[in-house]
Design a protein around this motif. Structure first.
Motif, mmCIF file in Angstrom:
data_model
loop_
_atom_site.group_PDB
_atom_site.id
_atom_site.type_symbol
_atom_site.label_atom_id
_atom_site.label_comp_id
_atom_site.label_asym_id
_atom_site.label_seq_id
_atom_site.Cartn_x
_atom_site.Cartn_y
_atom_site.Cartn_z
ATOM 1 N N ASP A 31 0.824 -1.210 0.000
ATOM 2 C CA ASP A 31 0.000 0.000 0.000
ATOM 3 C C ASP A 31 0.862 1.266 0.000
ATOM 4 N N THR A 32 1.851 1.293 -0.874
ATOM 5 C CA THR A 32 2.763 2.442 -0.909
ATOM 6 C C THR A 32 3.205 2.717 -2.339
ATOM 7 N N ASN A 33 3.518 3.962 -2.611
ATOM 8 C CA ASN A 33 4.041 4.363 -3.919
ATOM 9 C C ASN A 33 5.548 4.572 -3.906
ATOM 10 N N ALA A 34 6.101 4.793 -2.705
ATOM 11 C CA ALA A 34 7.542 5.039 -2.583
ATOM 12 C C ALA A 34 8.004 4.607 -1.196
ATOM 13 N N LEU A 62 8.336 3.473 -6.638
ATOM 14 C CA LEU A 62 7.764 2.225 -7.116
ATOM 15 C C LEU A 62 6.892 2.402 -8.356
ATOM 16 N N ASN A 63 6.302 3.587 -8.512
ATOM 17 C CA ASN A 63 5.436 3.826 -9.673
ATOM 18 C C ASN A 63 5.384 5.320 -9.950
ATOM 19 N N LYS A 64 4.743 5.692 -11.033
ATOM 20 C CA LYS A 64 4.750 7.089 -11.478
ATOM 21 C C LYS A 64 3.995 8.013 -10.530
ATOM 22 N N LYS A 65 3.139 7.471 -9.653
ATOM 23 C CA LYS A 65 2.426 8.310 -8.702
ATOM 24 C C LYS A 65 3.372 8.984 -7.705
ATOM 25 N N ALA A 66 4.580 8.471 -7.605
ATOM 26 C CA ALA A 66 5.561 9.045 -6.676
ATOM 27 C C ALA A 66 6.682 9.770 -7.405
ATOM 28 N N ASP A 67 6.438 10.155 -8.661
ATOM 29 C CA ASP A 67 7.503 10.788 -9.438
ATOM 30 C C ASP A 67 7.858 12.194 -8.976
ATOM 31 N N GLU A 68 7.111 12.748 -8.003
ATOM 32 C CA GLU A 68 7.553 14.033 -7.448
ATOM 33 C C GLU A 68 8.936 13.901 -6.821
ATOM 34 N N ASN A 69 9.313 12.685 -6.462
ATOM 35 C CA ASN A 69 10.650 12.452 -5.892
ATOM 36 C C ASN A 69 11.750 12.580 -6.936
ATOM 37 N N SER A 70 11.391 12.599 -8.220
ATOM 38 C CA SER A 70 12.403 12.754 -9.267
ATOM 39 C C SER A 70 12.843 14.204 -9.406
ATOM 40 N N ILE A 71 12.148 15.116 -8.702
ATOM 41 C CA ILE A 71 12.466 16.547 -8.772
ATOM 42 C C ILE A 71 13.320 16.925 -7.563
ATOM 43 N N THR A 72 14.426 17.563 -7.818
ATOM 44 C CA THR A 72 15.267 18.107 -6.755
ATOM 45 C C THR A 72 15.327 19.615 -6.923
ATOM 46 N N SER A 73 14.918 20.354 -5.904
ATOM 47 C CA SER A 73 15.003 21.811 -5.944
ATOM 48 C C SER A 73 15.520 22.312 -4.605
ATOM 49 N N VAL A 74 16.474 23.210 -4.668
ATOM 50 C CA VAL A 74 17.099 23.762 -3.472
ATOM 51 C C VAL A 74 17.194 25.274 -3.640
ATOM 52 N N VAL A 89 21.150 8.144 -9.306
ATOM 53 C CA VAL A 89 19.986 7.328 -9.640
ATOM 54 C C VAL A 89 20.427 5.883 -9.797
ATOM 55 N N TYR A 90 19.609 4.956 -9.242
ATOM 56 C CA TYR A 90 19.933 3.532 -9.246
ATOM 57 C C TYR A 90 18.761 2.744 -9.817
ATOM 58 N N ASN A 91 19.054 1.608 -10.432
ATOM 59 C CA ASN A 91 17.998 0.744 -10.958
ATOM 60 C C ASN A 91 17.472 -0.201 -9.880
ATOM 61 N N THR A 131 12.170 3.370 -16.392
ATOM 62 C CA THR A 131 11.442 2.212 -15.916
ATOM 63 C C THR A 131 11.277 2.301 -14.407
ATOM 64 N N TYR A 132 10.396 1.477 -13.861
ATOM 65 C CA TYR A 132 10.156 1.434 -12.418
ATOM 66 C C TYR A 132 10.446 0.022 -11.911
ATOM 67 N N PRO A 133 10.880 -0.102 -10.662
ATOM 68 C CA PRO A 133 11.198 0.985 -9.726
ATOM 69 C C PRO A 133 12.589 1.548 -10.011
ATOM 70 N N TYR A 134 12.831 2.704 -9.462
ATOM 71 C CA TYR A 134 14.164 3.281 -9.483
ATOM 72 C C TYR A 134 14.402 3.954 -8.128
ATOM 73 N N THR A 135 15.647 4.175 -7.808
ATOM 74 C CA THR A 135 16.008 4.820 -6.539
ATOM 75 C C THR A 135 16.775 6.095 -6.838
ATOM 76 N N ILE A 136 16.377 7.162 -6.190
ATOM 77 C CA ILE A 136 17.036 8.456 -6.389
ATOM 78 C C ILE A 136 17.592 8.926 -5.052
#
Length: 633
Positions: A31-34, A62-74, A89-91, A131-136
């Motif tokens: 029951d999780t997206n990331a 784990l899926n595209k619903k959690a792709d906000e994690n692909s954004i890094t802003s500082v 980024v890791y596979n 592709t999914y999953p990936y680790t950032i």
């Protein structure tokens, strides 16, 4: 200022992590997206004006619903520097597939789309997954002379996100620099905590995800989190010592507002001429507010002390625009010129009501308004709005604790609340059903309170947008055509009236010699909350409302009534609903009366199913059909 332990290479922080998805505990994948593999922040307080912290965050998406994690802003500015920024980024097997260095980030102005200029900037990068999953994995260090704000700490960053390891460490050179910490919602968290002479540490592991639930409390009200403050802090060179909200208001008045209200003599003369012959302070304030609405416009201006210090009243008067701070200060200056007292006020704005933390004074809030004292009460005005009536806040800043800044210090005051029946809508309609199932008629709607706030700006839209609005609002009427529209906006009484003429084909359906139609054509409420087998959150209704409807329906001349829905009345702790029907056979007219009242409040999770049943009954009866039968010829 730079600390050696903050400059250790990235992999010394995360080298013990296995980035493969196989290493994640199965219970964290349900029951999780990331999954946050590591969420680590280390803060070092060097002085009241020197702060450094390092962030290391590793997330398996784990899926595209959690792709906000692909954004890094500082974010950064003149007082805040970014060091050692990197993204890896890791596979799924844990192998590195990409490395992004600081120089590869885009550098943007941190404007919000309304800013004319800003001295805040942002480094930004978005990874596009293949592709999914990936680790950032993200790591960076911040060094700053601003100590008024600490980065927020949420043990859970989002819904449907689980946590493997969460680690927060705060170090300080001496006890005078030790920050206060306030804990929220930690009761169900498996937590290790230490607090010694030079450090504060929080550790948590294996935190299960939180699922969003309809009509639940806001995320910040339920998530485990921490808030921090330093009583002695620095903001863009301004030193402060704040023990409580009184101190905070006094400091703001002296450091941020002092001498910002000065106006040119010509402007003072002009505004005084506007109120000649007016003795009542509230009426003077109304005139000044109208002047500001007609002669200025809102635009964000993020220059000055961290976006907290308003540009001067003289500057606003010259350029005729300002942000919430500048326009509030400008209006304050104009009111002062005509001897009307008012107070600059800091508030957390947004549709959800959020109080300033009454027992934890720190720089909070995202908006500035004005409080005008009058006869032992306050009138509140939002100086950024060019259309809101005087003294009406609406749902952006209503019913929440705000910091009123006075020369004697600050005090927390609750803004005006629009309660239950005050948020009303009355709909009166006369419509006719034709022999071919078409409908035509006239509708009048009157709204007040928050329902006024939701509707009165319709009149500012284009004709095309207005037509689209009503077609969306009455989406239960197919083939709707808007024939005529008239608006009346009573800003004194804060009441908006809409008069609309409509027609539509095929509203009623025909089956043989029978005709069926929903009698509630113009306020059909089909909302039914989601069903939960095992609800976790309490039920929260932030704003109540009252709808009253009276319809007069002319039936086609060659049809007679065969069946009417049953009269119904439901009363419970959530409100009440009633619908009644009366048929005048001599005129072949149906009189329909409906009332829906929903109370605001917070209710236990066990009562959610009762509320859902209540809403199902409302939706069912709002969709109830009248049955007509064609008379024999």
């Amino acid at each position: 200022m730079r600390l050696l332990y903050l400059l250790i290479p990235f992999f010394s922080i995360s080298q013990d992590l296995d980035f493969s998805i196989k290493s994640i505990d199965e219970k964290l994948l349900n029951d999780t997206n990331a999954v946050v593999r590591l969420d680590e922040m280390k803060i070092n307080i060097l002085a009241s004006d020197r702060l450094a912290y390092t962030i290391c965050k590793v997330v398996t998406v784990l899926n595209k619903k959690a792709d906000e994690n692909s954004i890094t802003s500082v974010s950064y500015d003149k007082e805040t520097k970014i060091r050692d920024l990197g993204v890896f980024v890791y596979n799924a097997e844990g192998g590195e597939i990409e490395k992004i260095k600081k120089k590869e980030f885009k550098d943007y102005s941190a404007a919000d789309g309304f800013s004319l200029y800003t001295d805040n900037r942002m480094l930004y990068h978005k990874y596009t997954p293949i592709t999914y999953p990936y680790t950032i994995a993200v790591k960076y260090t911040i060094e700053t002379t601003d100590t008024a704000f600490f980065p927020p700490w949420y043990f859970i960053p989002n819904y449907l996100t689980s946590i493997e390891k969460s680690y927060l460490e705060i170090r300080y050179q001496d006890l005078d620099l030790k920050p206060d910490v306030k804990e929220f919602n930690l009761d169900n968290l498996l937590l290790e905590k230490s607090d010694d002479a030079n450090s504060i540490i929080y550790k948590a592991k294996n935190i299960l995800p939180i699922r969003f639930e309809t009509l639940g409390p806001s995320f910040r009200d339920i998530v485990p989190r921490l808030a921090f403050r330093m009583k002695k802090f620095n903001l863009k060179g301004e030193e402060a010592h704040v023990e409580d909200w009184r101190d905070m208001g006094f400091w703001m008045n002296e450091a941020l507002l002092k001498n910002r209200e000065i106006l040119e003599p010509e402007t003072i003369k002009q505004v005084k001429e506007l109120v000649v012959g007016v003795d009542d302070n509230l009426e003077k304030a109304r005139i000044v507010y109208k002047y500001v609405q007609e002669n200025t416009r809102y635009i964000s201006v993020q220059i000055g002390i961290g976006g907290w210090k308003p540009i001067s009243a003289i500057e606003v008067d010259k350029v005729k625009y300002g942000d919430c701070k500048g326009l509030s200060n400008y209006t304050y200056a104009l009111l002062k010129a005509v001897d009307v007292p008012s107070y600059y006020t800091i508030i957390s704005a947004g549709k959800r009501k959020v109080d300033l933390d009454k027992d934890f004074s720190r720089l909070q809030g995202n908006h500035a308004i004005l409080a005008i004292p009058y006869k032992d009460d306050y009138y509140w005005i939002d100086c950024t709005s060019q259309i809101h009536p005087f003294g009406f806040l609406g749902d952006f800043t209503d019913d929440r604790l705000a910091l009123v800044v006075t020369p004697e210090g600050g005090k927390l005051v609750k803004t005006v609340a629009y309660l239950n029946e005050e948020n009303y809508q009355k709909t009166s309609a006369k419509y006719s059903i034709e022999e071919n199932g078409s409908i035509y008629g006239e509708v009048k709607m009157q709204t007040g309170g928050i329902q006024y706030d939701n509707r009165f700006s319709i009149e500012t839209k284009s004709k095309e947008d207005i037509t689209t609005y009503y077609k969306d609002y009455w989406d239960n009427i197919n083939n709707l055509q808007i024939e005529n529209i008239e608006f009346s906006n009573d800003t004194q009484e804060v009441m908006f009236e809409e008069n609309i003429s409509i027609k539509a084909t095929d509203y009623a359906s025909k089956s043989g010699n029978r005709m069926l139609f929903e009698i509630n054509a113009f306020n059909n409420n089909s909302f039914v909350p989601d069903r939960y087998r095992n609800r976790k959150m309490p039920l929260e209704i932030q704003r109540g409302y009252l709808d009253k409807d009276e319809f007069k329906v002319q039936l086609p001349k060659d049809y007679k009534l065969e069946a009417l829905p049953q009269t119904i009345k439901i009363e419970n702790e959530f409100g009440q609903y009633s619908a009644s029907y009366e048929h005048d056979a001599s005129t072949n007219i149906i009189f329909y009366s409906r009332e829906l009242f929903i109370k605001s409040g917070r209710y236990s999770k066990e009562k959610y199913s009762n509320y859902r049943s209540f809403r199902k009954s409302i939706a069912k009866n709002d969709n109830a059909k009248v049955v007509l039968i064609e008379e024999s010829k």
